[in-house]
Design a protein around this motif. Sequence first.
Motif, PDB file in Angstrom:
ATOM      1  N   ILE A 144      -7.533   8.742  12.800  1.00 13.75           N
ATOM      2  CA  ILE A 144      -6.627   8.807  11.641  1.00 13.75           C
ATOM      3  C   ILE A 144      -7.244   8.153  10.398  1.00 13.75           C
ATOM      4  O   ILE A 144      -7.257   8.740   9.326  1.00 13.75           O
ATOM      5  CB  ILE A 144      -5.263   8.141  11.963  1.00 13.75           C
ATOM      6  N   PHE A 145      -7.730   6.933  10.539  1.00 17.35           N
ATOM      7  CA  PHE A 145      -8.322   6.233   9.388  1.00 17.35           C
ATOM      8  C   PHE A 145      -9.811   6.027   9.638  1.00 17.35           C
ATOM      9  O   PHE A 145     -10.228   5.736  10.767  1.00 17.35           O
ATOM     10  CB  PHE A 145      -7.621   4.893   9.148  1.00 17.35           C
ATOM     11  N   GLU A 146     -10.578   6.117   8.573  1.00 18.13           N
ATOM     12  CA  GLU A 146     -12.028   6.146   8.737  1.00 18.13           C
ATOM     13  C   GLU A 146     -12.657   4.773   8.952  1.00 18.13           C
ATOM     14  O   GLU A 146     -13.767   4.681   9.449  1.00 18.13           O
ATOM     15  CB  GLU A 146     -12.686   6.877   7.550  1.00 18.13           C
ATOM     16  N   SER A 147     -11.960   3.711   8.552  1.00 18.34           N
ATOM     17  CA  SER A 147     -12.596   2.406   8.805  1.00 18.34           C
ATOM     18  C   SER A 147     -11.561   1.411   9.307  1.00 18.34           C
ATOM     19  O   SER A 147     -11.146   0.504   8.602  1.00 18.34           O
ATOM     20  CB  SER A 147     -13.300   1.889   7.549  1.00 18.34           C
ATOM     21  N   ARG A 190       0.812  -1.217   0.000  1.00 23.73           N
ATOM     22  CA  ARG A 190       0.000   0.000   0.000  1.00 23.73           C
ATOM     23  C   ARG A 190       0.843   1.264   0.000  1.00 23.73           C
ATOM     24  O   ARG A 190       0.459   2.273  -0.542  1.00 23.73           O
ATOM     25  CB  ARG A 190      -0.918   0.018   1.225  1.00 23.73           C
ATOM     26  N   SER A 191       2.003   1.196   0.682  1.00 24.33           N
ATOM     27  CA  SER A 191       2.785   2.429   0.822  1.00 24.33           C
ATOM     28  C   SER A 191       3.798   2.604  -0.296  1.00 24.33           C
ATOM     29  O   SER A 191       4.754   3.361  -0.142  1.00 24.33           O
ATOM     30  CB  SER A 191       3.449   2.463   2.188  1.00 24.33           C
ATOM     31  N   SER A 192       3.580   1.927  -1.446  1.00 29.02           N
ATOM     32  CA  SER A 192       4.526   2.043  -2.557  1.00 29.02           C
ATOM     33  C   SER A 192       4.615   3.474  -3.088  1.00 29.02           C
ATOM     34  O   SER A 192       5.591   3.832  -3.737  1.00 29.02           O
ATOM     35  CB  SER A 192       4.132   1.085  -3.680  1.00 29.02           C
ATOM     36  N   ARG A 204       5.491  14.191  12.602  1.00 23.96           N
ATOM     37  CA  ARG A 204       6.610  14.243  13.564  1.00 23.96           C
ATOM     38  C   ARG A 204       7.028  12.851  14.043  1.00 23.96           C
ATOM     39  O   ARG A 204       7.744  12.711  15.029  1.00 23.96           O
ATOM     40  CB  ARG A 204       6.196  15.103  14.763  1.00 23.96           C
ATOM     41  N   GLU A 205       6.534  11.828  13.356  1.00 20.72           N
ATOM     42  CA  GLU A 205       6.817  10.451  13.776  1.00 20.72           C
ATOM     43  C   GLU A 205       8.336  10.176  13.819  1.00 20.72           C
ATOM     44  O   GLU A 205       9.092  10.756  13.020  1.00 20.72           O
ATOM     45  CB  GLU A 205       6.160   9.480  12.783  1.00 20.72           C
ATOM     46  N   PRO A 206       8.770   9.269  14.688  1.00 22.35           N
ATOM     47  CA  PRO A 206      10.208   8.943  14.753  1.00 22.35           C
ATOM     48  C   PRO A 206      10.751   8.455  13.409  1.00 22.35           C
ATOM     49  O   PRO A 206      11.937   8.625  13.111  1.00 22.35           O
ATOM     50  CB  PRO A 206      10.267   7.808  15.790  1.00 22.35           C
ATOM     51  N   SER A 265      -2.246  19.943   4.850  1.00 20.49           N
ATOM     52  CA  SER A 265      -3.511  20.161   5.564  1.00 20.49           C
ATOM     53  C   SER A 265      -3.671  19.132   6.690  1.00 20.49           C
ATOM     54  O   SER A 265      -4.463  19.329   7.604  1.00 20.49           O
ATOM     55  CB  SER A 265      -4.689  20.057   4.592  1.00 20.49           C
ATOM     56  N   PHE A 266      -2.927  18.037   6.608  1.00 22.72           N
ATOM     57  CA  PHE A 266      -2.896  17.017   7.665  1.00 22.72           C
ATOM     58  C   PHE A 266      -1.449  16.528   7.715  1.00 22.72           C
ATOM     59  O   PHE A 266      -0.815  16.378   6.677  1.00 22.72           O
ATOM     60  CB  PHE A 266      -3.845  15.856   7.306  1.00 22.72           C
ATOM     61  N   PRO A 267      -0.911  16.263   8.913  1.00 23.55           N
ATOM     62  CA  PRO A 267       0.501  15.846   8.979  1.00 23.55           C
ATOM     63  C   PRO A 267       0.685  14.391   8.513  1.00 23.55           C
ATOM     64  O   PRO A 267       0.978  13.494   9.311  1.00 23.55           O
ATOM     65  CB  PRO A 267       0.855  16.034  10.458  1.00 23.55           C
ATOM     66  N   SER A 268       0.484  14.185   7.220  1.00 22.95           N
ATOM     67  CA  SER A 268       0.607  12.842   6.638  1.00 22.95           C
ATOM     68  C   SER A 268       2.052  12.358   6.720  1.00 22.95           C
ATOM     69  O   SER A 268       2.977  13.071   6.308  1.00 22.95           O
ATOM     70  CB  SER A 268       0.160  12.888   5.174  1.00 22.95           C
ATOM     71  N   VAL A 269       2.203  11.144   7.229  1.00 20.35           N
ATOM     72  CA  VAL A 269       3.539  10.561   7.367  1.00 20.35           C
ATOM     73  C   VAL A 269       4.147  10.348   5.981  1.00 20.35           C
ATOM     74  O   VAL A 269       5.251  10.814   5.673  1.00 20.35           O
ATOM     75  CB  VAL A 269       3.458   9.218   8.133  1.00 20.35           C
TER      76      VAL A 269
HETATM   77  C1  UD1 Z   1       1.787   5.679   7.726  1.00 22.11           C
HETATM   78  C2  UD1 Z   1       2.145   4.316   8.236  1.00 22.11           C
HETATM   79  C3  UD1 Z   1       0.923   3.601   8.788  1.00 22.11           C
HETATM   80  C4  UD1 Z   1       0.233   4.489   9.832  1.00 22.11           C
HETATM   81  C5  UD1 Z   1      -0.029   5.874   9.282  1.00 22.11           C
HETATM   82  C6  UD1 Z   1      -0.573   6.837  10.322  1.00 22.11           C
HETATM   83  C7  UD1 Z   1       3.984   3.691   6.818  1.00 22.11           C
HETATM   84  C8  UD1 Z   1       4.506   2.798   5.757  1.00 22.11           C
HETATM   85  N1  UD1 Z   1       2.713   3.549   7.157  1.00 22.11           N
HETATM   86  O1  UD1 Z   1       0.870   5.489   6.657  1.00 22.11           O
HETATM   87  O2  UD1 Z   1       1.351   2.392   9.393  1.00 22.11           O
HETATM   88  O3  UD1 Z   1      -0.991   3.886  10.185  1.00 22.11           O
HETATM   89  O4  UD1 Z   1       1.196   6.439   8.773  1.00 22.11           O
HETATM   90  O5  UD1 Z   1       0.286   6.917  11.396  1.00 22.11           O
HETATM   91  O6  UD1 Z   1       4.712   4.480   7.380  1.00 22.11           O
HETATM   92  N2  UD1 Z   1      -4.249  11.168   3.753  1.00 22.11           N
HETATM   93  C9  UD1 Z   1      -4.929  11.890   2.822  1.00 22.11           C
HETATM   94  N3  UD1 Z   1      -4.263  12.254   1.670  1.00 22.11           N
HETATM   95  C10 UD1 Z   1      -2.967  11.905   1.449  1.00 22.11           C
HETATM   96  C11 UD1 Z   1      -2.271  11.160   2.428  1.00 22.11           C
HETATM   97  C12 UD1 Z   1      -2.944  10.812   3.585  1.00 22.11           C
HETATM   98  O7  UD1 Z   1      -6.092  12.218   2.978  1.00 22.11           O
HETATM   99  O8  UD1 Z   1      -2.428  12.252   0.380  1.00 22.11           O
HETATM  100  C13 UD1 Z   1      -4.958  10.756   4.985  1.00 22.11           C
HETATM  101  C14 UD1 Z   1      -5.087   9.232   5.068  1.00 22.11           C
HETATM  102  O9  UD1 Z   1      -6.186   8.753   4.345  1.00 22.11           O
HETATM  103  C15 UD1 Z   1      -5.242   9.032   6.553  1.00 22.11           C
HETATM  104  C16 UD1 Z   1      -4.370  10.134   7.146  1.00 22.11           C
HETATM  105  O10 UD1 Z   1      -4.190  11.096   6.112  1.00 22.11           O
HETATM  106  O11 UD1 Z   1      -6.579   9.219   6.911  1.00 22.11           O
HETATM  107  C17 UD1 Z   1      -3.033   9.660   7.632  1.00 22.11           C
HETATM  108  O12 UD1 Z   1      -2.331   9.065   6.573  1.00 22.11           O
HETATM  109  P1  UD1 Z   1      -0.753   9.072   6.492  1.00 22.11           P
HETATM  110  O13 UD1 Z   1      -0.159   9.744   7.685  1.00 22.11           O
HETATM  111  O14 UD1 Z   1      -0.361   9.573   5.159  1.00 22.11           O
HETATM  112  O15 UD1 Z   1      -0.449   7.525   6.579  1.00 22.11           O
HETATM  113  P2  UD1 Z   1       0.534   6.680   5.679  1.00 22.11           P
HETATM  114  O16 UD1 Z   1       1.776   7.455   5.415  1.00 22.11           O
HETATM  115  O17 UD1 Z   1      -0.194   6.105   4.535  1.00 22.11           O
END
Ligand code: UD1
Length: 463
Positions: free
Chosen positions: A328-331, A92-94, A188-190, A160-164
């Motif tokens: 964080i995740f909706e489902s 998924r994280s490709s 800010r994850e490790p 808009s959200f601190p996406s990892v």
């Molecule tokens: C990473 C982790 C995963 C963890 C997640 C949250 C890896 C490989 N995976 O996933 O184990 O559960 O962080 O800590 O490191 N979002 C958007 N648009 C985007 C990107 C994200 O809406 O372009 C939303 C996602 O749907 C989710 C939220 O942001 O609801 C968090 O996602 P994100 O932090 O990006 O998670 P991942 O990097 O996919």
Amino acid sequence: MEKLIIHGQKRLHGEIEVHGSKNSALPILAAAALVNGVSEIHNCPKLTDIDAAIHILMHLGCRVSRSGHTVTVDATAMNNWEVPDELMREMRSSVVFLGAILGRTGHAKLTTPGGCEIGLRPIDLHISAMEQLGAVLEEDAGKLDFHAPNGLQGARITLSFPSVGATENIMIAAATAKGRTVITNAAREPEISDLADFLNGCGAHIHGAGDSTVIIDGVPKLSGTCHTVIPDRIAASTYLLAGAVTQGKICVRDIVPAHIGALLPVLKEAGCDITASGRWVCLSAPPRLHRVKMTRTMPYPGFPTDVQAPLTAMLTVADGTSVIIENIFESRYKHAAELIRFGAKISVEGRMEVIEGVPYLTGASVVAPDLRGGFALILAGLAARGETVVTGLEHIDRGYETPEAILCALGADVKRVQDNGTAKEYTKEQSTKTDGETGVPKGGNKTTGTPQPGTAVRETTAE
Ligand code: UD1
């Protein structure tokens, strides 16, 4: 179909080490594609998601070799910028390869990773960030085709959200972009700091990783380095919960206690005695866990969404009613339906899960719905009376290296039965120490104080 067979109600005791962080190793492997040279990555866990990342690197023209927990990536001759759909779907994280491919070749073509078992997982933040760095996107029959013929340009990017994943992609892409990139509201994850350490070791100029503002001053190119991946905080948390749910006494060593800082108060609220020092955390669980009033998953340093399902499993046998809010995740509550098969009392409404603790669970046949939800079922099996059979192990194997070996070293009765009916069992031995490269733990019986080398595990074949 492989399955785990668990005979529950064994109190776990002893010490374990956890493998390197999957979520650190994946972006670091992706970043290795940006490097004009050889990257030696140590403490890389043996997981199917890591295999998938290696497949992508090889497809891109990198030479990759693996020795135990060390993966060596020579990206000198990398010459491909397209990741085919079948490789994108392996993991998924490709999408975290996007920034590296684009940064290295000025071109990247890949498919969307698509929805998944825990939610939609859109990649709009990744796409928008690449566009802000100067890439032009063309969509072609489900394929995303990015071009940056004149190279990427530094930019100010506010998430808009601190996406990892988006933070990682930007850091990687910006490392060799022209000029300065500033990410605000960065994750800010490790794992973000670990990625920055790797990239800086390769010659990048990244400041502030681990804070919500990250500054990247682009350099013309990166050269190879050696890097050791941080310990897996999610695996560490999961095994501590295994100790808690079995009324056990366990130590997890060679971890960074601060990385699991949000879990420790929750375990204390549940009545566990926790001691932590330098590089280890020990837990001693009470005869009956207490409820945990309210847990909300949040971006780091908040409670991690990846530990939500294992925590749910623990709370099914706590005394009283606990509530979890998944932000964080909706489902991400698919495990709830399977936990109910053990006799757990769980109700889910939207993002809220209510867990009414029961005195005991009863073994069940269950299917792992996803990675962390799958391990939650193992935890329920460890706590339950009688036999539990868990299938769907392909999810669990994405993120936990030989979980049955680690649990058996702690005294659990778990065996993996393979497709041909052969059982892989791991049993306790009193004196031998295992090879750290095998991925099985150097477990022991000592339950308090500084961890000591102790018992080991061996692989046997059952009839
Ligand atoms: C990473 C982790 C995963 C963890 C997640 C949250 C890896 C490989 N995976 O996933 O184990 O559960 O962080 O800590 O490191 N979002 C958007 N648009 C985007 C990107 C994200 O809406 O372009 C939303 C996602 O749907 C989710 C939220 O942001 O609801 C968090 O996602 P994100 O932090 O990006 O998670 P991942 O990097 O996919």
